[in-house]
Design an enzyme around this catalytic site. Structure first.
Site, PDB file in Angstrom:
ATOM      1  N   ARG A  83       0.851  -1.185   0.000  1.00 45.69           N
ATOM      2  CA  ARG A  83       0.000   0.000   0.000  1.00 45.69           C
ATOM      3  C   ARG A  83       0.889   1.238   0.000  1.00 45.69           C
ATOM      4  O   ARG A  83       1.692   1.425   0.925  1.00 45.69           O
ATOM      5  CB  ARG A  83      -0.897  -0.004   1.243  1.00 45.69           C
ATOM      6  CG  ARG A  83      -1.675   1.276   1.467  1.00 45.69           C
ATOM      7  CD  ARG A  83      -2.562   1.171   2.716  1.00 45.69           C
ATOM      8  NE  ARG A  83      -3.319   2.389   2.936  1.00 45.69           N
ATOM      9  CZ  ARG A  83      -3.116   3.239   3.952  1.00 45.69           C
ATOM     10  NH1 ARG A  83      -2.184   2.998   4.861  1.00 45.69           N
ATOM     11  NH2 ARG A  83      -3.842   4.318   4.074  1.00 45.69           N
ATOM     12  N   HIS A 127      -2.941  10.890   1.037  1.00 41.51           N
ATOM     13  CA  HIS A 127      -2.322  10.675   2.351  1.00 41.51           C
ATOM     14  C   HIS A 127      -1.683  11.990   2.780  1.00 41.51           C
ATOM     15  O   HIS A 127      -0.488  12.084   3.017  1.00 41.51           O
ATOM     16  CB  HIS A 127      -1.322   9.521   2.303  1.00 41.51           C
ATOM     17  CG  HIS A 127      -1.083   8.850   3.637  1.00 41.51           C
ATOM     18  ND1 HIS A 127      -1.287   7.510   3.850  1.00 41.51           N
ATOM     19  CD2 HIS A 127      -0.662   9.358   4.824  1.00 41.51           C
ATOM     20  CE1 HIS A 127      -0.987   7.207   5.116  1.00 41.51           C
ATOM     21  NE2 HIS A 127      -0.603   8.323   5.726  1.00 41.51           N
ATOM     22  N   GLU A 172      -7.450   8.420   6.699  1.00 42.43           N
ATOM     23  CA  GLU A 172      -7.645   9.013   8.019  1.00 42.43           C
ATOM     24  C   GLU A 172      -8.151  10.449   7.985  1.00 42.43           C
ATOM     25  O   GLU A 172      -7.457  11.379   8.435  1.00 42.43           O
ATOM     26  CB  GLU A 172      -6.344   8.952   8.827  1.00 42.43           C
ATOM     27  CG  GLU A 172      -5.824   7.544   9.058  1.00 42.43           C
ATOM     28  CD  GLU A 172      -4.642   7.508  10.024  1.00 42.43           C
ATOM     29  OE1 GLU A 172      -4.101   8.569  10.354  1.00 42.43           O
ATOM     30  OE2 GLU A 172      -4.266   6.402  10.460  1.00 42.43           O
ATOM     31  N   ASN A 307      -6.918   1.518  10.285  1.00 45.59           N
ATOM     32  CA  ASN A 307      -5.606   1.805  10.859  1.00 45.59           C
ATOM     33  C   ASN A 307      -5.763   1.772  12.366  1.00 45.59           C
ATOM     34  O   ASN A 307      -6.459   2.603  12.941  1.00 45.59           O
ATOM     35  CB  ASN A 307      -5.098   3.185  10.418  1.00 45.59           C
ATOM     36  CG  ASN A 307      -4.890   3.269   8.912  1.00 45.59           C
ATOM     37  OD1 ASN A 307      -4.945   2.255   8.207  1.00 45.59           O
ATOM     38  ND2 ASN A 307      -4.645   4.466   8.410  1.00 45.59           N
ATOM     39  N   TYR A 309      -3.849   1.578  16.135  1.00 44.76           N
ATOM     40  CA  TYR A 309      -2.619   1.700  16.925  1.00 44.76           C
ATOM     41  C   TYR A 309      -2.849   1.497  18.416  1.00 44.76           C
ATOM     42  O   TYR A 309      -2.077   0.819  19.085  1.00 44.76           O
ATOM     43  CB  TYR A 309      -1.942   3.055  16.669  1.00 44.76           C
ATOM     44  CG  TYR A 309      -1.375   3.139  15.269  1.00 44.76           C
ATOM     45  CD1 TYR A 309      -0.130   2.611  14.971  1.00 44.76           C
ATOM     46  CD2 TYR A 309      -2.113   3.697  14.224  1.00 44.76           C
ATOM     47  CE1 TYR A 309       0.392   2.638  13.690  1.00 44.76           C
ATOM     48  CE2 TYR A 309      -1.609   3.730  12.927  1.00 44.76           C
ATOM     49  CZ  TYR A 309      -0.353   3.199  12.676  1.00 44.76           C
ATOM     50  OH  TYR A 309       0.148   3.223  11.397  1.00 44.76           O
ATOM     51  N   GLU A 373      -3.207  -0.382   8.334  1.00 43.77           N
ATOM     52  CA  GLU A 373      -2.027   0.019   9.109  1.00 43.77           C
ATOM     53  C   GLU A 373      -2.118  -0.567  10.505  1.00 43.77           C
ATOM     54  O   GLU A 373      -3.162  -0.483  11.145  1.00 43.77           O
ATOM     55  CB  GLU A 373      -1.911   1.547   9.285  1.00 43.77           C
ATOM     56  CG  GLU A 373      -1.607   2.308   8.038  1.00 43.77           C
ATOM     57  CD  GLU A 373      -1.461   3.818   8.285  1.00 43.77           C
ATOM     58  OE1 GLU A 373      -1.191   4.232   9.438  1.00 43.77           O
ATOM     59  OE2 GLU A 373      -1.630   4.567   7.315  1.00 43.77           O
TER      60      GLU A 373
HETATM   61  C1  PNW Z   1      -1.145   7.253  10.901  1.00 38.52           C
HETATM   62  N1  PNW Z   1      -3.230  10.091  16.336  1.00 38.52           N
HETATM   63  O1  PNW Z   1      -1.139   8.512  11.491  1.00 38.52           O
HETATM   64  C2  PNW Z   1      -0.791   7.560   9.470  1.00 38.52           C
HETATM   65  O2  PNW Z   1      -1.685   7.063   8.511  1.00 38.52           O
HETATM   66  C3  PNW Z   1       0.632   7.282   9.104  1.00 38.52           C
HETATM   67  O3  PNW Z   1       1.008   8.125   8.036  1.00 38.52           O
HETATM   68  C4  PNW Z   1       1.516   7.457  10.318  1.00 38.52           C
HETATM   69  O4  PNW Z   1       2.874   7.388  10.003  1.00 38.52           O
HETATM   70  C5  PNW Z   1       1.116   6.389  11.317  1.00 38.52           C
HETATM   71  O5  PNW Z   1      -0.264   6.441  11.609  1.00 38.52           O
HETATM   72  C6  PNW Z   1       1.893   6.455  12.619  1.00 38.52           C
HETATM   73  O6  PNW Z   1       1.668   7.681  13.262  1.00 38.52           O
HETATM   74  C7  PNW Z   1      -1.666   8.829  12.715  1.00 38.52           C
HETATM   75  O7  PNW Z   1      -2.709  11.056  16.901  1.00 38.52           O
HETATM   76  C8  PNW Z   1      -1.168   9.967  13.328  1.00 38.52           C
HETATM   77  O8  PNW Z   1      -4.227   9.508  16.810  1.00 38.52           O
HETATM   78  C9  PNW Z   1      -1.687  10.382  14.519  1.00 38.52           C
HETATM   79  C10 PNW Z   1      -2.715   9.668  15.107  1.00 38.52           C
HETATM   80  C11 PNW Z   1      -3.220   8.532  14.500  1.00 38.52           C
HETATM   81  C12 PNW Z   1      -2.687   8.115  13.289  1.00 38.52           C
END
Ligand code: PNW
Length: 479
Positions: A83, A127, A172, A307, A309, A373
């Site tokens: 991707r 993006h 996002e 995505n 995290y 992601e």
């Molecule tokens: C995503 N938050 O970004 C992006 O899609 C990527 O480009 C990035 O490198 C990756 O996650 C890691 O950060 C985010 O603050 C940035 O919640 C910030 C947040 C979530 C996703």
């Protein structure tokens, strides 16, 4: 040596798509080449004090010049999908008008290289690198930007549509709107909740209009990618069955609406949730939401890109300080460090992924799911010719186990893409945060697969997780 991993052997479904992800501004560099125009991230990263240590994407991971080496690495790792995003300012340097052939040529070369390596290209159209000229006209707060985006999407599809099967519109929109326009820690650096809600709606409209254009042009698979997270109270982290007070339940629901349902519901149900409408009405008014917009936004799509995290942990009670990234939540308390964290300070909660996937399956059963992601930044150390990133491998393995658990309970999860293939420009954090499974030395641009990449290669080859790892050679560094 064999490396023991915890737990049982886990097989994933046949045809499960294993891959990795990147984004144009984070890896390409070559910002002045072949007619590329400036984007909001060029402007933002060059403005003093916006990115850690004044880092910019001017060179990044030099992927624009090294894409052949990078595709070779992908082949060696056995990736089935890659991707990447197309930089709008390479295609339309000022955001509208005829396509720049040299910009399209680059992505055509990349796609052909991927296909020759048997790696499927998954293309993200936006993006976060908006052409600066469009920002000067109001950026995502200007409704017209959504129409410009659909034209751009059409131009990219015209060149690559015969070779690219999967198209992701907008990455996002919550981050783009609320970090970029709401608090200004991302480009374009504006800090206005009102602008954030307008931007958010126009990003959704851009998704819908481009999805419609792509569908009419014959695109095979169309997706929207969202940053999603389960929203829970601290108590629910340990006990998901915990019964909440009315106040906590309302706090959880309001934040869930802002973070998740503000995007899921318009795209997949054709409506905004009431708590979102109430907040938008109070902060920005509803005048920017036109008749017919929700029809456009709810174009049928084939896949939802997720995505994931970390979860979002909230409870009722005065926020100290309140979290301006969620306008309209001044009476809600957000918590941070409730579990071990990555180098981003993000708590590691693998069960959040299974919870999220199961919730999506329950509430939005029509759409296929793809993790677009998932990954982690850690403070990697190069030791000789290796990076022993056991923490990253553990992160990925635990999240794959969570994904597998969701599949077992009936989630239609089609694949999993690691963020990220390469160490790269991590937005406001610059090069200080390394998410790659492949290490990049930013002085020499040498690529070195980390231990997590070697582990992932085995996972892909086995189509799942095994108790014992086979003895296989490491991969050579690429200079
Ligand atoms: C995503 N938050 O970004 C992006 O899609 C990527 O480009 C990035 O490198 C990756 O996650 C890691 O950060 C985010 O603050 C940035 O919640 C910030 C947040 C979530 C996703």
């Amino acid at each position: 040596t064999t490396i023991a991993t915890q737990g049982q052997n886990l097989a994933f479904p046949d045809g499960f798509v294993w891959g990795a992800a990147t984004a144009a501004y984070q890896i390409e560099g070559a910002v002045h080449e072949d007619g590329r125009g400036p984007s909001i991230w060029d402007t933002f990263s060059h403005a003093p004090g916006m990115v850690a240590d004044g880092h910019t994407g001017d060179t990044a991971s030099d992927h624009y010049h090294r894409y052949k080496d990078d595709v070779r690495l992908m082949r060696e790792l056995g990736l089935r999908a890659y991707r990447f995003s197309v930089a709008w300012p390479r295609i339309q340097p000022s955001g509208s008008g005829p396509a720049n052939a040299a910009g399209l040529d680059f992505y055509e070369r990349l796609v052909d290289e991927l296909l020759a390596a048997d790696v499927s290209p998954y293309v993200t159209l936006y993006h976060w690198d908006l052409p600066q000229v469009l920002e000067d006209l109001g950026g995502w707060t200007n409704r017209d930007t959504a129409y410009r985006f659909a034209d751009y999407a059409h131009a990219v599809h015209e060149r690559l549509g015969d070779r690219v099967g999967t198209w992701m519109t907008v990455n996002e929109p919550w981050v783009a709107a609320f970090l970029g326009y709401g608090i200004g820690v991302h480009a374009p650096g504006r800090a206005s909740p009102e602008d954030a809600f307008r931007a958010s709606h126009h990003l959704l409209l851009a998704h819908g209009l481009s999805a419609r254009a792509l569908r009419e042009a014959g695109a095979r698979e169309i997706a929207l990618t969202l940053n999603l997270a389960p929203v829970v109270t601290p108590g629910q982290l340990n006990d998901p069955e915990l019964v909440l007070s009315a106040e906590d339940a309302e706090a959880v629901n309001r934040v869930d609406c802002l973070l998740n349902r503000q995007f899921l519901d318009p795209a997949l149900r054709g409506s905004y949730p009431d708590p979102v409408l109430a907040i938008v009405d109070r902060i920005a008014g509803l005048g920017h939401i036109h008749d017919g917009d929700l029809d456009a936004i709810s174009q049928p799509i084939d896949l939802l890109g997720i995505n994931y995290y970390t979860p979002c942990v909230v409870q009722s009670g005065p926020g100290e300080p309140s979290n301006p990234v969620y306008p309209g939540t001044e009476d809600i308390l957000f918590s941070g460090a409730y579990a071990p964290t990555t180098a981003m300070g993000w708590p590691i909660v693998p069960t959040g992924l299974s919870q999220l996937l199961e919730r999506l399956t329950r509430d939005y059963p029509e759409v296929g799911l793809l993790v677009t992601e998932n990954g982690a930044a850690f403070d990697d150390v190069v030791t000789g010719e290796r990076v022993h990133d056991a923490d990253r491998t553990a992160f990925l393995e635990s999240h794959l186990r969570a994904a597998h658990a969701a599949i077992e309970t009936g989630t239609d999860l089609r694949g999993y893409l690691v963020w990220s293939l390469l160490d790269n420009f991590e937005w406001a954090e610059g090069y200080h945060r390394r998410f790659g499974i492949v290490h990049v030395d930013f002085d020499t641009q040498r690529r070195l697969p980390k231990d997590s990449a070697l582990w992932y290669r085995d996972v892909i080859e086995q189509n799942g997780l095994r108790r014992e790892r086979a003895k296989r050679p490491t991969l050579e560094a690429v200079a």
